[in-house]
Motif scaffolding. Structure first.
Motif, PDB file in Angstrom:
ATOM      1  N   LYS A 275       0.772  -1.232   0.065  1.00 40.42           N
ATOM      2  CA  LYS A 275      -0.029   0.023   0.067  1.00 40.42           C
ATOM      3  C   LYS A 275       0.812   1.235  -0.157  1.00 40.42           C
ATOM      4  O   LYS A 275       0.569   2.339  -0.488  1.00 40.42           O
ATOM      5  CB  LYS A 275      -0.984  -0.140   1.223  1.00 40.42           C
ATOM      6  N   VAL A 276       1.965   1.071   0.373  1.00 35.46           N
ATOM      7  CA  VAL A 276       2.990   2.161   0.833  1.00 35.46           C
ATOM      8  C   VAL A 276       4.419   1.766   0.415  1.00 35.46           C
ATOM      9  O   VAL A 276       4.698   0.747   0.998  1.00 35.46           O
ATOM     10  CB  VAL A 276       2.747   3.048   1.772  1.00 35.46           C
ATOM     11  N   THR A 290       2.612   6.179  -2.770  1.00 34.35           N
ATOM     12  CA  THR A 290       1.442   5.282  -2.689  1.00 34.35           C
ATOM     13  C   THR A 290       0.754   5.300  -3.770  1.00 34.35           C
ATOM     14  O   THR A 290       1.202   6.186  -4.880  1.00 34.35           O
ATOM     15  CB  THR A 290       0.296   6.064  -1.603  1.00 34.35           C
ATOM     16  N   ASN A 291      -0.366   4.175  -4.023  1.00 37.09           N
ATOM     17  CA  ASN A 291      -1.181   4.094  -5.303  1.00 37.09           C
ATOM     18  C   ASN A 291      -1.824   5.312  -5.717  1.00 37.09           C
ATOM     19  O   ASN A 291      -2.173   5.378  -6.766  1.00 37.09           O
ATOM     20  CB  ASN A 291      -2.001   3.008  -5.070  1.00 37.09           C
ATOM     21  N   ASN A 292      -2.137   6.335  -4.695  1.00 28.83           N
ATOM     22  CA  ASN A 292      -2.918   7.568  -5.025  1.00 28.83           C
ATOM     23  C   ASN A 292      -2.087   8.283  -5.733  1.00 28.83           C
ATOM     24  O   ASN A 292      -2.660   9.077  -6.864  1.00 28.83           O
ATOM     25  CB  ASN A 292      -3.151   8.133  -3.669  1.00 28.83           C
ATOM     26  N   GLU A 293      -0.786   8.472  -5.608  1.00 25.40           N
ATOM     27  CA  GLU A 293       0.139   9.217  -6.497  1.00 25.40           C
ATOM     28  C   GLU A 293       0.321   8.766  -7.934  1.00 25.40           C
ATOM     29  O   GLU A 293       0.311   9.440  -8.913  1.00 25.40           O
ATOM     30  CB  GLU A 293       1.551   9.469  -6.049  1.00 25.40           C
ATOM     31  N   SER A 295      -2.079   7.014  -9.299  1.00 23.36           N
ATOM     32  CA  SER A 295      -3.131   6.880 -10.294  1.00 23.36           C
ATOM     33  C   SER A 295      -3.366   8.409 -11.078  1.00 23.36           C
ATOM     34  O   SER A 295      -4.280   8.480 -11.698  1.00 23.36           O
ATOM     35  CB  SER A 295      -4.520   6.859  -9.189  1.00 23.36           C
ATOM     36  N   LYS A 296      -2.602   9.531 -10.623  1.00 22.84           N
ATOM     37  CA  LYS A 296      -2.495  10.794 -11.277  1.00 22.84           C
ATOM     38  C   LYS A 296      -1.848  10.869 -12.483  1.00 22.84           C
ATOM     39  O   LYS A 296      -1.811  11.505 -13.336  1.00 22.84           O
ATOM     40  CB  LYS A 296      -2.003  11.772 -10.419  1.00 22.84           C
ATOM     41  N   LYS A 312       5.828  11.510  -2.084  1.00 20.38           N
ATOM     42  CA  LYS A 312       5.934  12.361  -0.941  1.00 20.38           C
ATOM     43  C   LYS A 312       7.057  12.666  -0.614  1.00 20.38           C
ATOM     44  O   LYS A 312       7.731  11.729   0.168  1.00 20.38           O
ATOM     45  CB  LYS A 312       4.819  12.120  -0.046  1.00 20.38           C
ATOM     46  N   GLN A 338      -0.852  10.558   7.194  1.00 19.78           N
ATOM     47  CA  GLN A 338       0.128   9.891   6.428  1.00 19.78           C
ATOM     48  C   GLN A 338      -0.286   8.379   6.295  1.00 19.78           C
ATOM     49  O   GLN A 338      -1.049   7.836   7.262  1.00 19.78           O
ATOM     50  CB  GLN A 338       1.553   9.912   7.209  1.00 19.78           C
ATOM     51  N   PRO A 339      -0.156   7.606   5.122  1.00 19.21           N
ATOM     52  CA  PRO A 339      -0.345   6.152   5.172  1.00 19.21           C
ATOM     53  C   PRO A 339       0.471   5.607   5.965  1.00 19.21           C
ATOM     54  O   PRO A 339       0.035   4.419   6.392  1.00 19.21           O
ATOM     55  CB  PRO A 339      -0.162   5.901   3.785  1.00 19.21           C
TER      56      PRO A 339
END
Length: 407
Positions: A275-276, A290-293, A295-296, A312, A338-339
């Protein structure tokens, strides 16, 4: 709940309202204004609204007095009080210090329902004194007497975290001499009442009374979640206070180089359940990704873009040391959003990662094994060591030579 809106201070205690409180305020005004007594009175529309608003505000003043009673007694007992929050389901007193004895918890708790019962009794006396000839005023005092007495009775239901649940906890605490066992028992009872309310609300809604059913089901959901949250907080206070981050963090941990392409990060880490992922060079932490970054970033750019472009960076992250207190570290982690929390050793080298799953696993082990669980590592770990030679080393050799210093 998020941050409340401060409306006043009473005796040094900050009074806040949640955004949801305004919906409750409007709901009560509409319900009271639509009552047959006001609609059939000789008041015009504007006066009906003002009367309904006045009755509603008096009702909320009673709720506030209920919470102030808790806080004033707590302060008399030497406990620290932060604020009172009014929200959709009533109010809550944020007493930062935990009661030290069963009696202290009992007396702090019981004054709330007693205050509501006293207010109900006073309104009832006024109601009887003025008589039916007082018209709207007679009806309003009767309504306020009834609702305050209902609040007193409702709060004494032994369902944690209602006042009755706290009273139940104080009694169990006094009998067992164990605060944690008392909290666990009261929490289970509270969750039981919550599930009953939830099931009852669904049943009522399916039988046609949708509004009341949804309201009862929502209350049941609140009881379940609040009781569980209180139990988890008690677990943390029991088991996390004197624990070091080193005892709980994940290690050894997979890391990635800042120059690695994004497609490598995706296929070697995220597709395998990570996940991180820490971004590390020469043993030094550069950032987290993370996967959030990811996905952009368009998939077509994964081959050409590098991890350093999306991570980050270290300067924006909270980090922990091996010896840091676990309870305080988790609070920082949650506060910073933070994750995970990177962990560094004395030489500032990355040695592990602390995330909520680690804490959950540790708590489950403590629940299962209690004090039998070792509080220190039996053999120690081989953490990375800083470079050993006569030349000072740039810890961010490749990355900083190209990009310069980072925050």
């Amino acid at each position: 709940m998020g941050k409340g809106i401060k409306i006043m201070k009473i005796g040094g205690i900050r009074i806040e309202v949640d955004v949801s409180w305004f919906f409750l305020l409007g709901f009560f005004v509409l319900i009271i204004a639509d009552s047959s007594v006001l609609q059939e009175s000789n008041l015009n529309g504007g006066l009906i609204f003002l009367t309904a608003l006045a009755i509603t505000l008096i009702f909320f003043a009673g709720l506030l007095l209920h919470e102030l009673a808790h806080t004033w007694v707590a302060r008399l007992r030497g406990l620290e009080v932060d604020n009172i929050r009014l929200f959709f389901l009533g109010g809550v007193s944020n007493i930062k210090s935990e009661p030290r004895t069963p009696f202290e918890e009992f007396i702090i708790t019981i004054v709330g329902p007693l205050t509501s019962a006293l207010l109900g009794g006073l309104f009832l006396l006024v109601n009887l004194a003025v008589g039916a000839q007082a018209g709207v005023f007679y009806w309003a005092t009767g309504y306020l007497a009834f609702i305050n007495l209902i609040i007193a009775a409702f709060n004494m239901i032994p369902a944690f975290p209602l006042d009755g649940g706290h009273v139940l906890k104080s009694v169990i605490w006094a009998i067992t001499k164990d605060n944690f066992k008392a909290m666990r028992s009261a929490s289970l009872v509270g969750q039981g009442f919550g599930f009953i309310s939830l099931a009852g609300g669904v049943f009522i809604a399916l039988n046609g009374d949708i509004f009341d059913g949804i309201l009862l089901a929502f209350f049941g959901w609140y009881l379940i979640s609040a009781a569980r949250r209180s139990y988890l907080q008690a677990l943390g206070e029991k088991y996390l206070k004197n624990v070091a981050v080193e005892q709980v963090m994940s290690r050894p941990f997979a890391v990635i180089q800042p120059e690695a392409p994004i497609n490598q990060l995706v296929f070697e880490f995220f597709m395998r359940g990570f996940k991180v992922v820490p971004v590390v060079e020469n043993g030094y932490l550069l950032g987290l990704v993370t996967n959030n970054e990811i996905s952009k970033i368009p998939k077509a750019d994964w081959v050409n873009r590098r991890v350093m472009d999306v991570m980050k960076r270290r300067g924006s992250l909270e980090v922990a040391q091996l010896e840091d207190n676990l309870e305080e570290t988790i609070k920082k982690l949650l506060l910073n959003g933070q994750p995970a929390m990177p962990v560094l050793n004395a030489e500032r080298l990355f040695v592990g990662l602390l995330n909520p799953e680690d804490v959950g696993r540790y708590l489950r082990m403590r629940i299962q094994y209690g004090d039998k669980l070792p509080t220190s590592q039996p053999g120690g770990w081989n953490y990375p060591q800083p470079p050993q030679n006569n030349q000072p080393q740039n810890p961010y050799s490749g990355y900083l030579n190209e990009h310069g210093p980072q925050g």
